[in-house]
Design a protein around this motif. Structure first.
Motif, PDB file in Angstrom:
ATOM      1  N   GLU A 160      46.628  42.069  45.259  1.00 14.59           N
ATOM      2  CA  GLU A 160      47.275  40.585  45.009  1.00 14.59           C
ATOM      3  C   GLU A 160      47.809  40.840  43.868  1.00 14.59           C
ATOM      4  N   VAL A 161      46.873  42.170  42.767  1.00 17.65           N
ATOM      5  CA  VAL A 161      47.545  41.548  41.514  1.00 17.65           C
ATOM      6  C   VAL A 161      46.542  43.413  41.447  1.00 17.65           C
ATOM      7  N   VAL A 162      47.752  44.301  40.378  1.00 17.11           N
ATOM      8  CA  VAL A 162      47.288  45.272  40.432  1.00 17.11           C
ATOM      9  C   VAL A 162      47.200  46.535  39.264  1.00 17.11           C
ATOM     10  N   TRP A 163      46.005  46.173  38.122  1.00 24.37           N
ATOM     11  CA  TRP A 163      45.510  46.779  36.551  1.00 24.37           C
ATOM     12  C   TRP A 163      46.418  48.334  36.912  1.00 24.37           C
TER      13      TRP A 163
ATOM     14  N   ALA B 110      41.363  42.507  29.082  1.00 29.22           N
ATOM     15  CA  ALA B 110      42.051  42.869  30.019  1.00 29.22           C
ATOM     16  C   ALA B 110      40.581  42.047  31.419  1.00 29.22           C
ATOM     17  N   TYR B 111      39.477  42.732  31.033  1.00 38.62           N
ATOM     18  CA  TYR B 111      37.913  42.143  32.075  1.00 38.62           C
ATOM     19  C   TYR B 111      38.123  40.705  32.282  1.00 38.62           C
ATOM     20  N   PRO B 112      38.712  39.926  31.434  1.00 32.48           N
ATOM     21  CA  PRO B 112      38.374  38.818  31.714  1.00 32.48           C
ATOM     22  C   PRO B 112      38.796  38.458  33.084  1.00 32.48           C
ATOM     23  N   ASP B 113      40.145  38.673  33.162  1.00 37.51           N
ATOM     24  CA  ASP B 113      41.318  38.090  33.316  1.00 37.51           C
ATOM     25  C   ASP B 113      40.987  38.778  35.356  1.00 37.51           C
ATOM     26  N   ILE B 114      40.778  39.914  35.308  1.00 32.39           N
ATOM     27  CA  ILE B 114      40.057  40.866  36.863  1.00 32.39           C
ATOM     28  C   ILE B 114      38.746  39.840  36.679  1.00 32.39           C
ATOM     29  N   LEU B 115      37.257  39.949  36.443  1.00 35.61           N
ATOM     30  CA  LEU B 115      36.408  39.174  36.095  1.00 35.61           C
ATOM     31  C   LEU B 115      37.427  37.321  37.578  1.00 35.61           C
ATOM     32  N   ALA B 116      38.268  37.260  36.354  1.00 31.45           N
ATOM     33  CA  ALA B 116      38.085  35.944  37.038  1.00 31.45           C
ATOM     34  C   ALA B 116      38.735  35.889  38.132  1.00 31.45           C
ATOM     35  N   ARG B 117      39.002  36.376  39.091  1.00 36.16           N
ATOM     36  CA  ARG B 117      40.147  37.219  40.087  1.00 36.16           C
ATOM     37  C   ARG B 117      38.702  36.710  41.497  1.00 36.16           C
ATOM     38  N   ARG B 118      37.764  36.941  41.042  1.00 31.84           N
ATOM     39  CA  ARG B 118      36.071  37.648  41.942  1.00 31.84           C
ATOM     40  C   ARG B 118      36.877  36.966  43.353  1.00 31.84           C
ATOM     41  N   GLY B 119      36.719  37.781  44.056  1.00 31.64           N
ATOM     42  CA  GLY B 119      36.793  37.062  45.502  1.00 31.64           C
ATOM     43  C   GLY B 119      38.081  37.365  46.338  1.00 31.64           C
ATOM     44  N   ARG B 120      39.802  37.927  44.724  1.00 34.70           N
ATOM     45  CA  ARG B 120      40.382  38.061  46.088  1.00 34.70           C
ATOM     46  C   ARG B 120      40.968  39.296  45.452  1.00 34.70           C
TER      47      ARG B 120
END
Length: 412
Positions: free
Chosen positions: A41-44, A70-80
């Motif tokens: 859904e999101v690509v960094w 960017a790491y907090p935003d990546i980890l906030a997507r955990r499971g997606r």
């Protein structure tokens, strides 16, 4: 860098894809890697990576500066479903190891491609295990110096298009001007180019910022080669007389028993020779040189850079007070100030269990302090004496250096 803790319950399947991408873009991706990219859904990624992966079905997010923002935003997507793009092999000087410190391995899938090192070897016909693989991407140029051994083959990730020329100038300055440098630009894509030139007179123009440097090391007569054994020649260290001499330094390093990744305190650093040689034993070695005199501290920094260990930490201050703020050491060498009150006690108290304290003394006062430590704590005590042949008229005779008393103690 801030640490982030994952939620207590792990997702039932991996949610993060780490996809290595080359200059050939999507065409070079395996079906599994392409599917993971398309499912996100999101690509960094870096702007270059995102362009190589286009067209993207997902929301594209370029890395911020600094990248760990960017790491907090990546980890906030955990499971997606989420994807991170990296160059080639994400776990070879790439972002993969950084992400693996934040996300458990069972929660991500990595899809590596050949690293720049593998591609370079394929172009040159070199054996990868026989090469030293280094990076100068955001790192100090002198880090290459310990690897300048006759006959060595080096593969170096460049910082930008200026790196090959800077390396060539350094090699020439150190007596390796006959070394052959090969610049491999934009490997694996339509812009790929491979060019070679000797270090001396290196003049390749318009080098692409995305380049890997291959160096076939060849030493000129009199080249400044750093021996692989401890006890480097005294002449390599700028000093004002406060220097642990070569023979004693070799014995001292053996007594300190270096092991991979260990941290040394070099107390009363002088010229920094023991700390510098400690770090030369392995790239993972760490050291702090503690020196009270400003001019000596500056000299230690210059010596460290000149001998290829610019990461040596130099703390200006007097022991024992300067030791109070340092991280616990695995080994301590006391080469200066051994008779100052509290220095030996502070060093021994700071050592990790199993760590070693080695202290050298040439004065009667210093020897008395070591005898007192030996009586109080045990350990081993020995005297080291070295004589060198010097001219005596038209002949030669033995000239004895001041004997060194050495105390070795292992923390229980």
């Amino acid at each position: 860098m801030e640490a982030f803790s994952p939620a207590p319950e792990a997702p039932s399947s991996p949610w993060l894809a780490i996809v290595g991408i080359g200059e050939d873009g999507r065409a070079g991706l395996s079906p599994a890697a392409a599917a993971a990219l398309d499912a996100a859904e999101v690509v960094w990624g870096g702007r270059r990576h995102l362009a190589l992966a286009a067209p993207l079905r997902a929301e594209a997010r370029a890395w911020p500066s600094p990248i760990d923002a960017a790491y907090p935003d990546i980890l906030a997507r955990r499971g997606r479903p989420t994807c991170i793009l990296a160059t080639g092999d994400p776990f070879h000087y790439g972002i993969g190891a950084e992400i693996a410190r934040l996300v458990p391995p069972e929660e991500f899938r990595a899809y590596p491609q050949p690293s720049a090192f593998s591609l370079a070897c394929a172009r040159l016909g070199w054996s990868l295990p026989d090469c030293a693989c280094l990076t100068l991407h955001g790192r100090a140029l002198p880090l290459i110096l310990p690897h300048l051994q006759p006959g060595a083959r080096l593969l170096v990730l460049s910082w930008d298009g200026s790196t090959p020329g800077r390396v060539a100038a350094l090699l020439t300055e150190r007596g390796f001007g006959r070394s052959r440098l090969t610049v491999l630009e934009a490997m694996g894509g339509p812009r790929e180019r491979v060019r070679s030139a000797p270090a001396a007179g290196f003049d390749l123009p318009e080098i692409d910022p995305l380049n890997t440097l291959a160096v076939a090391v060849e030493a000129d007569p009199g080249a400044r080669v750093l021996a692989l054994s401890p006890g480097l020649p005294d002449a390599l260290f700028a000093n004002d007389g406060q220097l642990t001499k070569s023979e004693i330094r070799a014995v001292t390093l053996a007594a300190l028993a270096p092991h991979r990744g260990a941290l040394l305190w070099d107390v009363g650093g002088g010229a920094g020779s023991v700390a510098i040689e400690w770090m030369l034993r392995h790239p993972a070695m760490r050291a702090v040189a503690v020196e009270a005199r400003t001019e000596r501290a500056a000299r230690i920094r210059r010596n460290a850079t000149s001998l290829g260990v610019p990461g040596l930490d130099v703390v200006e201050g007097a022991a024992p007070d300067a030791l109070l703020v340092l991280p616990p050491p695995d080994a301590v060498f006391i080469g200066g100030g051994v008779s100052d009150p509290g220095v030996i006690a502070a060093a021994c108290a700071a050592l990790r269990p199993g760590g070693r304290c080695v202290a050298n003394a040439v004065t009667l006062e210093g020897e008395a302090a070591l005898l007192a430590a030996f009586r109080a704590r045990g350990g081993a005590l020995r005297r080291l004496a070295v004589s060198r042949a010097d001219p005596v008229g038209g002949m030669h005779g033995w000239r004895a250096a001041m004997p060194v008393t050495q105390w070795i103690w292992t923390c229980p």
